[in-house]
Motif scaffolding. Structure first.
Motif, PDB file in Angstrom:
ATOM      1  N   ALA A  28      78.699  30.150  53.474  1.00 28.13           N
ATOM      2  CA  ALA A  28      78.079  29.473  54.884  1.00 28.13           C
ATOM      3  C   ALA A  28      79.118  28.402  55.501  1.00 28.13           C
ATOM      4  N   LYS A  29      79.053  27.544  54.330  1.00 32.66           N
ATOM      5  CA  LYS A  29      79.677  26.173  54.762  1.00 32.66           C
ATOM      6  C   LYS A  29      81.086  26.307  55.185  1.00 32.66           C
ATOM      7  N   ALA A  30      81.892  27.010  54.176  1.00 34.06           N
ATOM      8  CA  ALA A  30      83.093  27.571  54.512  1.00 34.06           C
ATOM      9  C   ALA A  30      83.383  28.311  55.740  1.00 34.06           C
ATOM     10  N   ILE A  31      82.508  29.251  56.146  1.00 30.98           N
ATOM     11  CA  ILE A  31      82.592  29.900  57.418  1.00 30.98           C
ATOM     12  C   ILE A  31      82.461  29.021  58.571  1.00 30.98           C
ATOM     13  N   SER A  32      81.496  27.936  58.314  1.00 34.92           N
ATOM     14  CA  SER A  32      81.261  27.330  59.430  1.00 34.92           C
ATOM     15  C   SER A  32      82.537  26.398  60.063  1.00 34.92           C
ATOM     16  N   LYS A  33      83.395  26.292  59.034  1.00 33.12           N
ATOM     17  CA  LYS A  33      84.713  25.467  59.235  1.00 33.12           C
ATOM     18  C   LYS A  33      85.396  26.475  60.005  1.00 33.12           C
ATOM     19  N   ILE A  34      85.745  27.566  59.172  1.00 29.04           N
ATOM     20  CA  ILE A  34      86.768  28.414  59.720  1.00 29.04           C
ATOM     21  C   ILE A  34      86.392  28.900  61.342  1.00 29.04           C
ATOM     22  N   VAL A  35      85.201  29.210  61.526  1.00 24.00           N
ATOM     23  CA  VAL A  35      84.977  29.876  62.957  1.00 24.00           C
ATOM     24  C   VAL A  35      84.392  28.512  63.952  1.00 24.00           C
ATOM     25  N   GLU A  36      84.448  27.309  63.281  1.00 22.71           N
ATOM     26  CA  GLU A  36      84.282  26.357  64.108  1.00 22.71           C
ATOM     27  C   GLU A  36      82.913  26.553  65.045  1.00 22.71           C
ATOM     28  N   ARG A  37      81.807  26.836  64.259  1.00 22.67           N
ATOM     29  CA  ARG A  37      80.432  27.087  64.956  1.00 22.67           C
ATOM     30  C   ARG A  37      79.412  26.300  64.162  1.00 22.67           C
ATOM     31  N   GLU A  38      78.234  26.054  64.541  1.00 23.58           N
ATOM     32  CA  GLU A  38      77.159  25.605  63.569  1.00 23.58           C
ATOM     33  C   GLU A  38      76.462  26.904  63.639  1.00 23.58           C
ATOM     34  N   ILE A  39      76.225  27.187  62.012  1.00 23.23           N
ATOM     35  CA  ILE A  39      75.361  28.175  61.595  1.00 23.23           C
ATOM     36  C   ILE A  39      73.927  27.671  60.816  1.00 23.23           C
ATOM     37  N   PHE A  87      74.773  24.323  58.718  1.00 28.27           N
ATOM     38  CA  PHE A  87      76.017  24.539  58.440  1.00 28.27           C
ATOM     39  C   PHE A  87      77.022  23.917  59.441  1.00 28.27           C
ATOM     40  N   LYS A  88      77.889  22.919  59.324  1.00 30.22           N
ATOM     41  CA  LYS A  88      79.083  22.720  60.465  1.00 30.22           C
ATOM     42  C   LYS A  88      80.027  21.877  59.702  1.00 30.22           C
ATOM     43  N   SER A 145      78.408  39.191  67.584  1.00 27.19           N
ATOM     44  CA  SER A 145      77.725  39.555  68.644  1.00 27.19           C
ATOM     45  C   SER A 145      77.714  38.436  69.764  1.00 27.19           C
ATOM     46  N   THR A 146      77.691  37.207  69.563  1.00 26.75           N
ATOM     47  CA  THR A 146      77.647  36.111  70.285  1.00 26.75           C
ATOM     48  C   THR A 146      78.929  35.643  70.791  1.00 26.75           C
ATOM     49  N   GLN A 147      78.903  34.692  71.998  1.00 26.40           N
ATOM     50  CA  GLN A 147      80.306  34.339  72.341  1.00 26.40           C
ATOM     51  C   GLN A 147      80.626  32.910  71.354  1.00 26.40           C
ATOM     52  N   ALA A 148      81.993  32.825  71.642  1.00 33.26           N
ATOM     53  CA  ALA A 148      82.633  31.793  70.926  1.00 33.26           C
ATOM     54  C   ALA A 148      81.988  30.335  70.876  1.00 33.26           C
ATOM     55  N   GLY A 149      81.736  29.882  69.906  1.00 35.78           N
ATOM     56  CA  GLY A 149      81.154  28.467  70.157  1.00 35.78           C
ATOM     57  C   GLY A 149      79.494  28.466  69.968  1.00 35.78           C
ATOM     58  N   ALA A 150      78.962  29.621  70.040  1.00 35.60           N
ATOM     59  CA  ALA A 150      77.551  29.668  70.099  1.00 35.60           C
ATOM     60  C   ALA A 150      76.871  29.317  68.760  1.00 35.60           C
ATOM     61  N   THR A 151      75.653  28.801  68.691  1.00 31.12           N
ATOM     62  CA  THR A 151      75.146  28.448  67.381  1.00 31.12           C
ATOM     63  C   THR A 151      74.479  29.788  66.761  1.00 31.12           C
ATOM     64  N   ILE A 152      74.634  30.236  65.313  1.00 33.25           N
ATOM     65  CA  ILE A 152      73.948  31.240  64.747  1.00 33.25           C
ATOM     66  C   ILE A 152      72.733  30.688  64.079  1.00 33.25           C
ATOM     67  N   ARG A 153      71.789  31.511  64.416  1.00 29.57           N
ATOM     68  CA  ARG A 153      70.572  31.111  63.841  1.00 29.57           C
ATOM     69  C   ARG A 153      69.814  32.133  63.127  1.00 29.57           C
ATOM     70  N   VAL A 154      69.546  31.979  61.706  1.00 26.67           N
ATOM     71  CA  VAL A 154      69.092  33.175  60.915  1.00 26.67           C
ATOM     72  C   VAL A 154      67.801  32.440  60.153  1.00 26.67           C
ATOM     73  N   GLN A 173      84.345  40.503  55.034  1.00 26.15           N
ATOM     74  CA  GLN A 173      85.639  40.598  54.406  1.00 26.15           C
ATOM     75  C   GLN A 173      86.992  39.892  54.775  1.00 26.15           C
ATOM     76  N   SER A 174      87.103  39.769  56.100  1.00 26.91           N
ATOM     77  CA  SER A 174      88.062  38.869  56.739  1.00 26.91           C
ATOM     78  C   SER A 174      87.934  37.443  56.290  1.00 26.91           C
ATOM     79  N   LEU A 175      86.563  37.107  56.660  1.00 34.48           N
ATOM     80  CA  LEU A 175      86.214  35.650  56.244  1.00 34.48           C
ATOM     81  C   LEU A 175      86.430  35.311  54.906  1.00 34.48           C
TER      82      LEU A 175
END
Length: 683
Positions: free
Chosen positions: A650-661, A672-673, A627-636, A582-584
């Motif tokens: 997912a595209k928008a979230i990857s930009k907000i959190v600065e992570r690869e999903i 997504f990056k 659950s993971t450290q900042a910067g860690a890649t999320i694999r689903v 919801q925050s994202l």
């Protein structure tokens, strides 16, 4: 010249007449070294010492030396000659075997039951082999050895390989002495001729004749049942093995394992495995190969670990059999561990094992690691190239896949097969390189349906629907589901609703019991606000008892797989997961990003009715973020196609959190990056 052994003199004469004289006598000594070796042995006159000399004779020493030794020693017996013949046979020199046999007859030495089988073995490898083999058969008759079991087996092998299994069986039927070896030999010859049914019949006759059943006979019969894919016949042979007390023999048990696995009965295979008194690496490899083949990846990995704990070292075949179980996003850690085990323990990294490692990295989402493995391969076969080409396209790098195929074409040592062409067509589809795709399609001598489907996908992904239709009509592809789904994917990308409706209707007619087709039809009517038709389609689904597939996504965290369904609230951390989403979503809305809300050509029914943040892939992604450290890649991983709304999210979230999903669905890996996806929004 000839000794007084009965029948040997005339035998030699006929041998001369039929074979003709050799070109000159045996070669003279070729070196001083050879001569000195001979002189050291010359003083030893006892026959046992001579036999020892023959056994250790290096191949590099001229064979004339050996014959001079026989000439100068007063007593020359059959056993010594047999050893010399065996030496040549072991060295892979059938012509020397025949020449030695000729010299043996010239000196009047009588062949025995150990001589003729070796000569018959060599006969199969010489020029004029069948003619010479029949001559030796005549020798066996003259010498009274034609009824010896060793000679009979060698004759059966000769006739079977040079004149066919039926010819060997004719000789077998005329033979007064039949044993387990001869029965099994005929069965094996039929298998070599791709006649496994006749091999099974021979085994049944063998059992009926009350011949002794040995492990080799059982293994041969089980192998024939495996080729036939006949569980009933296989179980009959298994029952005979049990009654014969040979079920626990490791060769028999391994053959039964392979039979049941090849016939798709993992339950029977596991029962055999659990009853085995002793297991070797082949036993373990077969059982976890069976689980992997049938989708039991976790059980396969469990067995692999158990094998290691029991002190059995995996070989290259075991490694290449278990690695496909690691070719999943959730199992990438196990795959990396096995790769590290390979490197630490110096296991043979042949091209098969390297291909398995390459495939594992591609399918578990590590395309960069796969590229490094490929670059470091000294030997690459067509599978190596194909896996890497397809890997690039699955990860949205179609251009690199096409470039690699061009490099493959320049390699004259690698044959480009239909699978490689399918891989490059897929790469062309991802990169939307229509002209190159046409060129490659025209290079395929006999294209299969999968190649036609890829060509339709290429055209429709590029928005060339008229050309796709013409292509389908020319090749009469309207009745193939795979082709129609390829066309529908293009309609989904380019929002071609009229063509999509026609394709959905065709799919419903071709697959009347596939609920996904009716979900597509319902969603199409919903997008057109035809609510009466929506109700009718849903009523049809209920009346036919069809169950639409449910969407699930999963993510690995701390060696545990966390699975999420649509609208799932069962996870212990659900409250935090939904709060994070919801925050994202609020941040996405604040940035003015518009999310795709179109489900018209989506084939997952429940996701239309659920709020977007309740979709399984977003729930899994949110769990990964908290659950993971900042910067860690999320694999689903998701079992069904990702919807447009989740893709944009997912595209928008990857930009907000600065992570690869990375989200893997059945079509591809979505990387997504920085607000973009590797698929380029074409999936």
């Amino acid at each position: 010249m000839f000794c007084s052994c009965v029948g040997v003199g005339p035998l030699v004469c006929r041998f001369h007449l039929e074979l003709g004289e050799e070109r000159g006598e045996m070669d003279v000594l070729s070196s001083t070294q050879s001569r000195s070796i001979f002189l050291k042995q010359k003083s030893i006159n006892a026959v046992p010492n001579l036999q020892s000399c023959v056994r250790v004779l290096p191949r590099s020493i001229d064979v004339s030396l050996t014959h001079q030794m026989f000439d100068e020693i007063p007593v020359s017996d059959t056993f010594a000659w047999n050893n010399l013949i065996q030496t040549h046979l072991t060295n892979g020199d059938p012509d020397r075997v025949v020449s030695t046999y000729r010299q043996m007859l010239l000196r009047g030495v009588r062949p025995d039951k150990h001589t003729l089988p070796r000569i018959l073995t060599a006969a199969r490898q010489t020029n004029n082999s069948f003619f010479f083999g029949k001559q030796v058969h005549g020798h066996a008759l003259k010498l009274g050895l034609s009824s010896d079991s060793y000679v009979i087996s060698a004759l059966l092998e000769l006739y079977g390989r040079l004149d066919g299994a039926d010819a060997a069986k004719l000789l077998f039927c005329k033979s007064a002495r039949r044993n387990s070896v001869s029965w099994t030999l005929i069965s094996r010859l039929y298998i070599m001729e791709d006649k496994p049914g006749l091999a099974v019949d021979m085994f049944k006759q063998m059992v009926k004749s009350k011949a002794e059943i040995d492990p080799l006979a059982l293994v041969t019969a089980i192998g024939a049942c495996g080729i036939l894919k006949s569980l009933p016949e296989g179980r009959n042979v298994h029952d005979i093995a049990r009654k014969s007390g040979l079920e626990g023999d490791v060769l028999v048990s391994n053959s039964l394992l392979k039979l049941y696995i090849d016939c798709g009965s993992i339950k029977d295979a596991r029962a055999v495995f659990d009853r085995m008194p002793s297991k070797d690496v082949i036993s373990w490899t077969e059982i976890f190969r069976g689980y992997v083949k049938n989708g039991g990846f976790n059980e396969g990995l469990k067995l692999f670990r158990q094998m290691s704990m029991e002190g059995i070292k995996p070989d290259s075949l075991a490694i290449s059999s278990i690695l496909p179980a690691c070719g999943r996003v959730a199992a990438h850690k196990q795959g990396k561990e096995i790769h590290a085990y390979l490197l630490r323990n110096g296991i043979d990294m042949n091209v098969t094992v390297q291909n398995a490692v390459l495939d594992m990295y591609v399918k578990s989402g590590f395309i960069d690691s796969a590229a490094k493995i490929f670059a470091g391969m000294e030997v690459r076969d067509s599978i190596s190239w194909t896996v890497m080409i397809l890997g690039y396209s699955l990860h949205g790098q179609g251009e690199l896949g096409v470039d690699l195929f061009c490099e493959m074409e320049k390699n004259s040592r690698v044959q480009i097969d239909q699978t490689a062409y399918a891989a490059v067509l897929h790469a062309c589809t991802i990169a939307r390189l229509v002209e190159q795709g046409r060129l490659y399609f025209n290079c395929i001598s006999s294209p299969k349906i999968r190649h036609h489907a890829l060509m339709v996908a290429l055209l429709s992904h590029a928005g060339l629907f008229h050309e796709a239709r013409v292509f389908m009509e020319q090749h009469k592809l309207e009745g193939y589901v795979e082709v129609l789904r390829a066309l529908l994917d293009g309609c989904r990308i380019h929002r071609n609703m009229p063509t999509a409706k026609r394709v959905i209707d065709q799919l419903c007619n071709l697959q009347t019991l596939n609920a996904d087709n009716y979900v597509l039809l319902s969603n199409w009517y919903t997008s057109s606000a035809k609510w009466e038709m929506v109700d009718k389609v849903r009523e049809t689904i209920r009346d036919m008892g069809l169950k639409p597939r449910k969407g699930y996504s999963w993510i690995e965290f701390r060696n545990k797989i966390h699975v999420f369904g649509t609208g799932d609230v069962s996870h212990p951390r659900s409250e935090k997961i939904y709060w994070e989403l919801q925050s994202l979503m609020k941040k996405i809305e604040e940035e003015g990003t518009m999310l795709n809300a179109d489900f018209s050509l989506h084939d997952v029914d429940e996701e239309r009715e659920c709020i977007p943040i309740g979709h399984s892939e977003l729930l899994a992604t949110s769990f990964g973020l908290i659950s993971t450290q900042a910067g860690a890649t999320i694999r689903v991983t998701k079992n069904l196609r990702i919807c447009g709304n989740c893709h944009d999210s997912a595209k928008a979230i990857s930009k907000i959190v600065e992570r690869e999903i990375i989200i893997k669905d059945p079509s591809c890996f979505h990387h997504f990056k920085d607000g973009f996806c590797s698929c380029g929004d074409f999936w």
